[in-house]
Design a protein around this motif. Structure first.
Motif, short mmCIF file in Angstrom:
data_model
loop_
_atom_site.label_atom_id
_atom_site.label_comp_id
_atom_site.label_asym_id
_atom_site.label_seq_id
_atom_site.Cartn_x
_atom_site.Cartn_y
_atom_site.Cartn_z
N ILE A 85 -103.98 44.26 -20.84
CA ILE A 85 -105.80 44.59 -20.82
C ILE A 85 -106.01 45.42 -21.76
O ILE A 85 -104.87 46.02 -22.56
N ARG A 86 -107.52 45.42 -22.28
CA ARG A 86 -108.07 46.12 -23.25
C ARG A 86 -109.12 47.39 -22.49
O ARG A 86 -109.87 46.16 -22.18
N GLY A 87 -109.04 47.84 -23.63
CA GLY A 87 -110.10 49.02 -23.33
C GLY A 87 -109.72 50.07 -23.40
O GLY A 87 -108.43 50.56 -24.16
N ARG A 88 -110.40 51.85 -23.12
CA ARG A 88 -109.98 52.38 -24.14
C ARG A 88 -108.99 53.47 -22.82
O ARG A 88 -109.31 53.47 -21.76
N VAL A 89 -107.89 54.02 -23.60
CA VAL A 89 -106.66 53.85 -22.68
C VAL A 89 -106.57 54.96 -21.80
O VAL A 89 -106.62 54.49 -20.59
N GLU A 90 -107.97 55.85 -21.20
CA GLU A 90 -107.92 56.74 -20.75
C GLU A 90 -108.72 56.35 -19.49
O GLU A 90 -108.13 56.42 -18.34
N ARG A 91 -109.49 55.37 -19.53
CA ARG A 91 -110.10 55.19 -18.98
C ARG A 91 -108.97 53.67 -17.67
O ARG A 91 -109.14 53.65 -16.65
N VAL A 92 -109.01 53.09 -18.69
CA VAL A 92 -107.30 51.85 -18.23
C VAL A 92 -106.14 51.81 -17.21
O VAL A 92 -105.94 51.98 -15.93
N LEU A 93 -105.83 53.53 -17.66
CA LEU A 93 -104.74 54.42 -17.13
C LEU A 93 -105.38 55.14 -15.97
O LEU A 93 -104.39 54.59 -15.08
N ARG A 94 -106.49 55.65 -15.11
CA ARG A 94 -106.88 55.36 -14.05
C ARG A 94 -106.47 54.39 -13.60
O ARG A 94 -106.90 54.80 -12.53
N GLN A 95 -107.55 53.61 -13.55
CA GLN A 95 -108.06 52.43 -12.86
C GLN A 95 -105.97 51.64 -12.32
O GLN A 95 -106.10 51.84 -11.58
N VAL A 96 -105.47 51.78 -13.37
CA VAL A 96 -103.66 51.23 -13.18
C VAL A 96 -103.16 52.36 -11.76
O VAL A 96 -102.20 52.01 -11.31
N ALA A 97 -103.09 53.46 -12.32
CA ALA A 97 -102.35 54.47 -12.26
C ALA A 97 -103.10 54.67 -10.49
O ALA A 97 -102.19 54.59 -9.36
N ARG A 98 -104.24 54.13 -10.05
CA ARG A 98 -105.01 53.92 -8.77
C ARG A 98 -104.19 53.46 -8.22
O ARG A 98 -103.84 52.61 -6.99
N ASP A 99 -104.37 51.90 -8.75
CA ASP A 99 -103.82 50.54 -7.97
C ASP A 99 -102.23 50.29 -8.54
O ASP A 99 -101.62 49.69 -7.61
#
Length: 440
Positions: free
Chosen positions: A347-361
């Motif tokens: 995944i490419r993206g800002r870590v804080e934003r992607v981490l939030r999504q990944v941790a939710r899913d």
């Protein structure tokens, strides 16, 4: 450089950043090129009257430390060069004592910024990495400026003055023997040189040109077998997607290897600098995080997938690894390196934003992170705390930012269960720390 009168001072404790601390008439002076306890004369390099502290370089040693040794590189020797180049600021200190000083710096940072109590901690010694006993020849990646005569050059600490060089003893022998120092770089302002740590016959030179067509002329001067690419500047670098690479000779990438696995690193894509670092760090991260079959793990600031790949192997087809990186070029390398692992999601993206999504899913079992020198920001620490992940393995190249993040993570329910420090940057003040945090 403007001449300043020399002051005689007694050097105090080592400080983060490669300095010792001295005092003169109530003023704190951060001094480079000294050793704690020495009596020296220093030249002030930053002495604004209203400054909170001054900066200085040692120019003469009156009472030398028993740990002082002859510097291996005249260009970086403050006793011989008025504006010593950077990159070897500990070259006047014996290797063993360099590591003692680095351990002192780490302990001071971990207690002052990290909130750890010295009496409760068994602060680790700094471990030597595999390589030459003299600490030379370990750098597989070098960055040079170019002076007005078209020669490779480097600058000193907080200095804009360039010193032309014809060697860099910390550079890998294959770089030193590649012919880069006899080339005329007119029309070029920056030269990046890399050698594969897996195959030291493969050299890649990256040229940043200031005059159209200059890179093509320079490329013709290299011997056959040296890969050359030019970087056209558009307000950024090839690695961050704001520039482009033009192949001039050979391939614009290197093949690397760690833990028996192959990686492809393109242009300015990130790879560990010390020739033994990639393998060492991969092994230690896997051993500390103990990935199990079926687990879900996020690899933050994943680069080209150095840790993601062995983690993906460990969790198997039943698990998942989320390899998260923001830089487009490095992200593209990771996609190539992990393409045969269906359990790896790149995944490419800002870590804080992607981490939030990944941790939710996903139900994350562990997180590995290797952030840039600045460390993680408050939002990433908050997302980690909110995720409830049970294990975090943190790889850091800066003890100050790591110490600050120790405090941030412990405030969010984690305990630093293990920490180790490796000397992956001999003859400099830098060090690499690995910490394992567990959920309390």
């Amino acid at each position: 450089m403007t001449e300043s009168p020399a002051l005689q001072v007694r050097l105090g404790n080592i400080a983060h950043g490669g300095h010792t601390v001295a005092r003169h008439e109530g003023r704190v002076i951060f001094v480079r090129h000294g050793i704690p306890g020495e009596l020296v004369s220093v030249r002030l390099t930053d002495s604004a009257p209203d400054a909170k502290f001054w900066r200085a370089d040692v120019v003469e040693v009156h009472e030398a430390s028993e740990h002082r040794v002859p510097h291996f590189w005249d260009a970086a020797n403050a006793l011989k060069h008025q504006d010593p180049v950077g990159g070897a600021e500990f070259g006047h200190i014996s290797l063993d004592y360099q590591r003692v000083l680095k351990a002192q710096v780490a302990a001071e940072q971990f207690t002052r910024l990290g909130g750890l109590k010295a009496e409760d901690c068994n602060f680790p010694a700094v471990q030597a990495a595999a390589g030459s006993a003299d600490g030379l020849g370990w750098r597989t990646r070098m960055s040079y400026s170019v002076d007005s005569a078209g020669r490779l050059a480097m600058s000193g600490f907080r200095s804009n003055e360039l010193t032309s060089i014809d060697s860099m003893p910390l550079a890998h022998p294959a770089i030193e023997s590649s012919g880069i120092y006899v080339v005329d770089y007119s029309g070029i302002d920056r030269v990046e040189v890399a050698v594969s740590s897996a195959d030291d016959r493969t050299i890649l030179v990256l040229l940043s040109e200031t005059k159209p067509g200059a890179a093509a002329k320079v490329a013709k001067q290299f011997p056959e077998g040296v890969n050359v690419a030019s970087f056209s500047q558009r307000g950024g670098s090839a690695a961050d997607g704001k520039g482009s690479l033009q192949v001039l000779a050979g391939d614009p990438w290197l093949s690397e290897k760690a833990m028996g696995e192959k990686y492809r690193i393109t242009g300015e894509g990130f790879w560990q600098v010390h020739r033994a670092a990639a393998n060492l760090l991969s092994e230690r991260v896997v051993e500390l995080i103990e990935p199990a079959r079926g687990e879900q793990i996020a690899d933050l600031y994943a680069g080209a997938g150095l840790f993601s790949l062995p983690l993906a192997k460990a969790v198997g087809q039943q698990g998942r690894v989320f390899s998260i990186e923001g830089a487009p070029g490095t992200h593209a390398d990771a996609k190539k390196n992990l393409k045969s692992f269906g359990q790896a999601t790149v995944i490419r993206g800002r870590v804080e934003r992607v981490l939030r999504q990944v941790a939710r899913d996903a139900n994350l079992d562990a997180v590995v992170l290797d952030p840039p020198r600045a460390g993680i920001d408050k939002q990433v620490a908050a997302e980690l705390g909110s995720s409830g992940v049970s294990r975090i393995c943190y790889v850091s190249c800066d003890p100050a930012s790591f110490a600050r993040d120790i405090a941030r993570l412990t405030a969010r329910g984690y305990e630093l269960e293990h920490v180790e420090i490796h000397d992956l940057y001999p003859h400099t003040h830098h060090m690499e720390s690995i910490g394992l945090f567990v959920r309390r």
